[in-house]
Design a protein around this motif. Structure first.
Motif, PDB file in Angstrom:
ATOM      1  N   ALA A  49       7.350  -6.550  -9.297  1.00  0.00           N
ATOM      2  CA  ALA A  49       6.175  -5.446  -8.535  1.00  0.00           C
ATOM      3  C   ALA A  49       5.182  -5.981  -7.704  1.00  0.00           C
ATOM      4  O   ALA A  49       4.847  -5.613  -6.845  1.00  0.00           O
ATOM      5  CB  ALA A  49       6.031  -4.439  -9.697  1.00  0.00           C
ATOM      6  N   ALA A  50       4.423  -7.022  -8.521  1.00  0.00           N
ATOM      7  CA  ALA A  50       3.303  -7.680  -7.806  1.00  0.00           C
ATOM      8  C   ALA A  50       3.727  -8.064  -6.261  1.00  0.00           C
ATOM      9  O   ALA A  50       2.814  -8.019  -5.355  1.00  0.00           O
ATOM     10  CB  ALA A  50       2.808  -8.808  -8.654  1.00  0.00           C
ATOM     11  N   PHE A  51       4.775  -8.861  -6.293  1.00  0.00           N
ATOM     12  CA  PHE A  51       5.392  -9.273  -4.843  1.00  0.00           C
ATOM     13  C   PHE A  51       5.310  -8.066  -3.939  1.00  0.00           C
ATOM     14  O   PHE A  51       5.195  -8.219  -2.800  1.00  0.00           O
ATOM     15  CB  PHE A  51       6.764  -9.900  -5.131  1.00  0.00           C
ATOM     16  N   HIS A  52       6.143  -6.994  -4.440  1.00  0.00           N
ATOM     17  CA  HIS A  52       6.239  -6.058  -3.281  1.00  0.00           C
ATOM     18  C   HIS A  52       4.978  -5.214  -3.250  1.00  0.00           C
ATOM     19  O   HIS A  52       4.700  -4.676  -2.027  1.00  0.00           O
ATOM     20  CB  HIS A  52       7.407  -5.002  -4.077  1.00  0.00           C
ATOM     21  N   TYR A  53       3.846  -5.084  -3.946  1.00  0.00           N
ATOM     22  CA  TYR A  53       2.843  -4.773  -3.801  1.00  0.00           C
ATOM     23  C   TYR A  53       2.008  -5.217  -2.480  1.00  0.00           C
ATOM     24  O   TYR A  53       1.543  -4.640  -1.564  1.00  0.00           O
ATOM     25  CB  TYR A  53       1.593  -4.596  -4.840  1.00  0.00           C
ATOM     26  N   VAL A  54       2.151  -6.396  -2.623  1.00  0.00           N
ATOM     27  CA  VAL A  54       1.642  -7.460  -1.351  1.00  0.00           C
ATOM     28  C   VAL A  54       2.358  -7.443  -0.266  1.00  0.00           C
ATOM     29  O   VAL A  54       1.906  -7.133   1.023  1.00  0.00           O
ATOM     30  CB  VAL A  54       1.626  -9.154  -1.865  1.00  0.00           C
ATOM     31  N   LYS A  55       3.785  -7.231  -0.230  1.00  0.00           N
ATOM     32  CA  LYS A  55       4.500  -7.008   0.933  1.00  0.00           C
ATOM     33  C   LYS A  55       4.413  -5.642   1.474  1.00  0.00           C
ATOM     34  O   LYS A  55       4.178  -5.641   2.698  1.00  0.00           O
ATOM     35  CB  LYS A  55       5.916  -7.057   0.316  1.00  0.00           C
ATOM     36  N   ARG A  56       4.015  -4.735   0.765  1.00  0.00           N
ATOM     37  CA  ARG A  56       3.758  -3.550   1.395  1.00  0.00           C
ATOM     38  C   ARG A  56       2.344  -3.568   1.904  1.00  0.00           C
ATOM     39  O   ARG A  56       2.181  -2.826   3.248  1.00  0.00           O
ATOM     40  CB  ARG A  56       3.640  -2.177   0.271  1.00  0.00           C
ATOM     41  N   ALA A  57       1.547  -4.260   1.308  1.00  0.00           N
ATOM     42  CA  ALA A  57       0.099  -4.317   2.223  1.00  0.00           C
ATOM     43  C   ALA A  57       0.091  -5.247   3.400  1.00  0.00           C
ATOM     44  O   ALA A  57      -0.581  -4.615   4.258  1.00  0.00           O
ATOM     45  CB  ALA A  57      -0.709  -5.063   1.111  1.00  0.00           C
ATOM     46  N   VAL A  58       1.123  -5.874   3.572  1.00  0.00           N
ATOM     47  CA  VAL A  58       1.190  -6.889   4.711  1.00  0.00           C
ATOM     48  C   VAL A  58       1.598  -5.954   5.784  1.00  0.00           C
ATOM     49  O   VAL A  58       1.234  -6.109   7.029  1.00  0.00           O
ATOM     50  CB  VAL A  58       1.770  -8.247   4.251  1.00  0.00           C
ATOM     51  N   GLU A  59       2.735  -5.195   5.362  1.00  0.00           N
ATOM     52  CA  GLU A  59       3.176  -4.421   6.540  1.00  0.00           C
ATOM     53  C   GLU A  59       2.154  -3.083   6.981  1.00  0.00           C
ATOM     54  O   GLU A  59       2.372  -3.138   8.206  1.00  0.00           O
ATOM     55  CB  GLU A  59       4.436  -3.472   5.647  1.00  0.00           C
ATOM     56  N   LEU A  60       1.422  -2.709   6.110  1.00  0.00           N
ATOM     57  CA  LEU A  60       0.482  -1.783   6.428  1.00  0.00           C
ATOM     58  C   LEU A  60      -0.652  -2.600   7.294  1.00  0.00           C
ATOM     59  O   LEU A  60      -1.066  -1.885   8.292  1.00  0.00           O
ATOM     60  CB  LEU A  60      -0.385  -0.898   5.305  1.00  0.00           C
ATOM     61  N   ALA A  61      -1.134  -3.719   6.886  1.00  0.00           N
ATOM     62  CA  ALA A  61      -1.890  -4.425   7.810  1.00  0.00           C
ATOM     63  C   ALA A  61      -1.429  -4.922   9.298  1.00  0.00           C
ATOM     64  O   ALA A  61      -2.166  -4.892  10.108  1.00  0.00           O
ATOM     65  CB  ALA A  61      -2.465  -5.837   6.946  1.00  0.00           C
ATOM     66  N   THR A  62      -0.163  -5.063   9.028  1.00  0.00           N
ATOM     67  CA  THR A  62       0.490  -5.560  10.566  1.00  0.00           C
ATOM     68  C   THR A  62       0.525  -4.694  11.648  1.00  0.00           C
ATOM     69  O   THR A  62       0.484  -4.554  12.599  1.00  0.00           O
ATOM     70  CB  THR A  62       1.838  -6.220  10.107  1.00  0.00           C
ATOM     71  N   ASP A  63       0.889  -3.410  10.912  1.00  0.00           N
ATOM     72  CA  ASP A  63       0.907  -2.029  11.756  1.00  0.00           C
ATOM     73  C   ASP A  63      -0.563  -1.468  11.829  1.00  0.00           C
ATOM     74  O   ASP A  63      -0.559  -0.242  12.389  1.00  0.00           O
ATOM     75  CB  ASP A  63       1.647  -0.980  10.885  1.00  0.00           C
ATOM     76  N   ARG A  64      -1.453  -2.144  11.511  1.00  0.00           N
ATOM     77  CA  ARG A  64      -2.904  -1.804  11.849  1.00  0.00           C
ATOM     78  C   ARG A  64      -3.305  -0.506  11.222  1.00  0.00           C
ATOM     79  O   ARG A  64      -3.926   0.409  11.676  1.00  0.00           O
ATOM     80  CB  ARG A  64      -3.318  -2.153  13.010  1.00  0.00           C
ATOM     81  N   ARG A  65      -2.721  -0.200   9.915  1.00  0.00           N
ATOM     82  CA  ARG A  65      -2.995   1.107   9.273  1.00  0.00           C
ATOM     83  C   ARG A  65      -4.067   0.973   8.136  1.00  0.00           C
ATOM     84  O   ARG A  65      -4.563   1.867   7.693  1.00  0.00           O
ATOM     85  CB  ARG A  65      -1.640   1.800   8.541  1.00  0.00           C
ATOM     86  N   ILE A  66      -4.220  -0.405   7.726  1.00  0.00           N
ATOM     87  CA  ILE A  66      -5.342  -0.804   6.849  1.00  0.00           C
ATOM     88  C   ILE A  66      -5.969  -2.140   7.720  1.00  0.00           C
ATOM     89  O   ILE A  66      -5.189  -2.805   8.467  1.00  0.00           O
ATOM     90  CB  ILE A  66      -4.782  -1.210   5.642  1.00  0.00           C
ATOM     91  N   HIS A  67      -7.304  -2.079   7.342  1.00  0.00           N
ATOM     92  CA  HIS A  67      -8.082  -3.149   8.089  1.00  0.00           C
ATOM     93  C   HIS A  67      -8.083  -4.554   7.069  1.00  0.00           C
ATOM     94  O   HIS A  67      -8.467  -5.590   7.989  1.00  0.00           O
ATOM     95  CB  HIS A  67      -9.487  -2.631   8.229  1.00  0.00           C
ATOM     96  N   ALA A  68      -7.811  -4.594   5.912  1.00  0.00           N
ATOM     97  CA  ALA A  68      -8.014  -5.902   5.317  1.00  0.00           C
ATOM     98  C   ALA A  68      -7.156  -5.506   3.883  1.00  0.00           C
ATOM     99  O   ALA A  68      -6.906  -4.420   3.519  1.00  0.00           O
ATOM    100  CB  ALA A  68      -9.358  -6.268   5.102  1.00  0.00           C
ATOM    101  N   ILE A  69      -6.990  -6.784   3.112  1.00  0.00           N
ATOM    102  CA  ILE A  69      -6.227  -6.743   1.928  1.00  0.00           C
ATOM    103  C   ILE A  69      -7.001  -7.355   0.853  1.00  0.00           C
ATOM    104  O   ILE A  69      -7.611  -8.612   1.042  1.00  0.00           O
ATOM    105  CB  ILE A  69      -4.944  -7.683   2.241  1.00  0.00           C
ATOM    106  N   CYS A  70      -7.018  -6.841  -0.119  1.00  0.00           N
ATOM    107  CA  CYS A  70      -7.881  -7.307  -1.338  1.00  0.00           C
ATOM    108  C   CYS A  70      -6.877  -7.571  -2.655  1.00  0.00           C
ATOM    109  O   CYS A  70      -6.485  -6.299  -3.061  1.00  0.00           O
ATOM    110  CB  CYS A  70      -8.891  -6.542  -1.646  1.00  0.00           C
ATOM    111  N   THR A  71      -6.703  -8.281  -3.261  1.00  0.00           N
ATOM    112  CA  THR A  71      -5.678  -8.626  -4.100  1.00  0.00           C
ATOM    113  C   THR A  71      -6.359  -8.835  -5.476  1.00  0.00           C
ATOM    114  O   THR A  71      -7.001  -9.533  -5.579  1.00  0.00           O
ATOM    115  CB  THR A  71      -4.673  -9.693  -3.811  1.00  0.00           C
ATOM    116  N   ALA A  72      -5.691  -7.994  -6.768  1.00  0.00           N
ATOM    117  CA  ALA A  72      -5.613  -8.292  -7.756  1.00  0.00           C
ATOM    118  C   ALA A  72      -4.705  -9.530  -8.254  1.00  0.00           C
ATOM    119  O   ALA A  72      -3.821  -9.848  -7.575  1.00  0.00           O
ATOM    120  CB  ALA A  72      -5.420  -7.156  -8.720  1.00  0.00           C
ATOM    121  N   PRO A  73      -5.193 -10.302  -9.650  1.00  0.00           N
ATOM    122  CA  PRO A  73      -4.415 -11.458  -9.740  1.00  0.00           C
ATOM    123  C   PRO A  73      -2.860 -11.253 -10.205  1.00  0.00           C
ATOM    124  O   PRO A  73      -2.447 -10.013 -10.691  1.00  0.00           O
ATOM    125  CB  PRO A  73      -5.113 -11.931 -10.967  1.00  0.00           C
TER     126      PRO A  73
END
Length: 332
Positions: A97-121
């Motif tokens: 699950a932790a991997f897929h949370y990051v994967k979804r965040a990268v997709e959103l950042a690449t599509d410029r739907r979010i401006h930055a990513i902040c990760t919990a450990p």
């Protein structure tokens, strides 16, 4: 406009959901950004309940659907985990699950739907059990963005450190360093600090050997071979880069104010001094990702030993969110 910062939940068996819930109590977070959690909504609800936080979780499909109001946590709910996931245990489910949370965040950042990513450990053992063989967040982000030239930066009060190498053994780290890598990391440090508002960053490079080799007395000339050409190249381009300096005094000098950032040669050389200044104040930043994606993270682990006990401190998460908002691109 406040940047949208996607907050990945990390390993939900650890303190990630708790420090996110606690951070979202802060007025400052909402003044600086629009926080969007990417994870499992039920894990966030459970953490808020344990911490006694009156938090309403608003499940959304896209960042544009968020309310971004204090008291409401907007969450892209991937719904990957069971409601009774145990705290403090290594779990393949949580690692996947932790991997897929990051994967979804990268997709959103690449599509410029979010401006930055902040990760919990996340937990590396759980990540591997879940089928994702990466040393950590930095390498996941590099692969998902197709980035080869990147680095890890740590930020704490009065001290910033960027690394030539990270999650490799010491012998491999020294073998990996070369003048091109030295130059590239100096350039990444320069560009990142300029974006953060420092007009002419003062960059100091650590030596590899004790006393930076002391003119060949220690080591086999690694400083002259692997570091000096990269430093000279950067300086020839107008970058204020100097060194190599003995590591045993350089961090003290930087905290004193002599330099803006230290280039560390290997993982523990840079991590140790930052963590001495306080885990609660440290921020981990991945710089150089393709697409200009900014990623910040808390500078501590999953803390399985205190997970689910309302003992986790959100200080590092607050700093990571602040840094993500500060470094987020302004040209969306």
């Amino acid at each position: 406009m406040r940047p949208i910062v996607g907050i990945t939940m990390g390993d939900a068996s650890g303190v990630g959901p708790e420090i996110i819930a606690k951070a979202l109590r802060s007025d400052r977070v909402y003044e600086q950004s629009r926080p969007l959690v990417i994870g499992d909504a039920k894990m966030l609800e459970r953490a808020a309940e344990i911490a006694g936080i009156p938090l309403r979780v608003n499940r959304v499909n896209l960042p544009s659907e968020g309310l971004y109001e204090k008291g409401t946590a907007d969450c892209i709910d991937l719904d990957l985990l069971p409601a009774d996931l145990p705290y403090g245990a290594v779990s393949a489910e949580a690692g996947n699950a932790a991997f897929h949370y990051v994967k979804r965040a990268v997709e959103l950042a690449t599509d410029r739907r979010i401006h930055a990513i902040c990760t919990a450990p996340l937990n590396k053992e759980a990540l591997h059990l879940g089928g994702h063989r990466y040393p950590g967040h930095t390498e996941i982000l590099a692969e998902l963005t197709g980035t080869k030239d990147y680095s890890m930066m740590l930020s704490a009060p009065k001290l910033k450190v960027i690394h030539l190498t990270t999650h490799v053994g010491l012998l491999k780290a020294i073998e990996t360093i070369d003048p091109e890598r030295t130059y590239r990391v100096i350039r990444l440090a320069h560009d990142t600090l300029r974006r953060a508002g420092i007009e002419r960053p003062r960059i100091a490079v650590c030596g590899i050997n004790p006393h930076a080799g002391e003119n060949g007395l220690f080591g086999n000339g690694e400083e002259e071979e692997k570091l000096v050409p990269g430093i000279r190249r950067a300086a020839s381009e107008g970058i204020d880069a100097t060194g190599p300096y003995p590591a045993d005094t350089l961090f003290f000098r930087t905290v004193r104010g002599d330099f803006d950032i230290v280039v560390a040669c290997y993982h523990d050389q840079g991590h140790g001094p930052v963590k001495v200044l306080g885990l609660e104040a440290g921020v981990n930043i991945t710089v150089g990702l393709n697409g200009g994606i900014i990623r910040t993270s808390v500078d501590h682990g999953t803390a399985f030993d205190i997970a689910g006990r309302n003992l986790a401190d959100e200080g590092s998460m607050l700093e990571a969110l602040r840094m993500a908002a500060e470094l987020a691109p302004k040209d969306f």
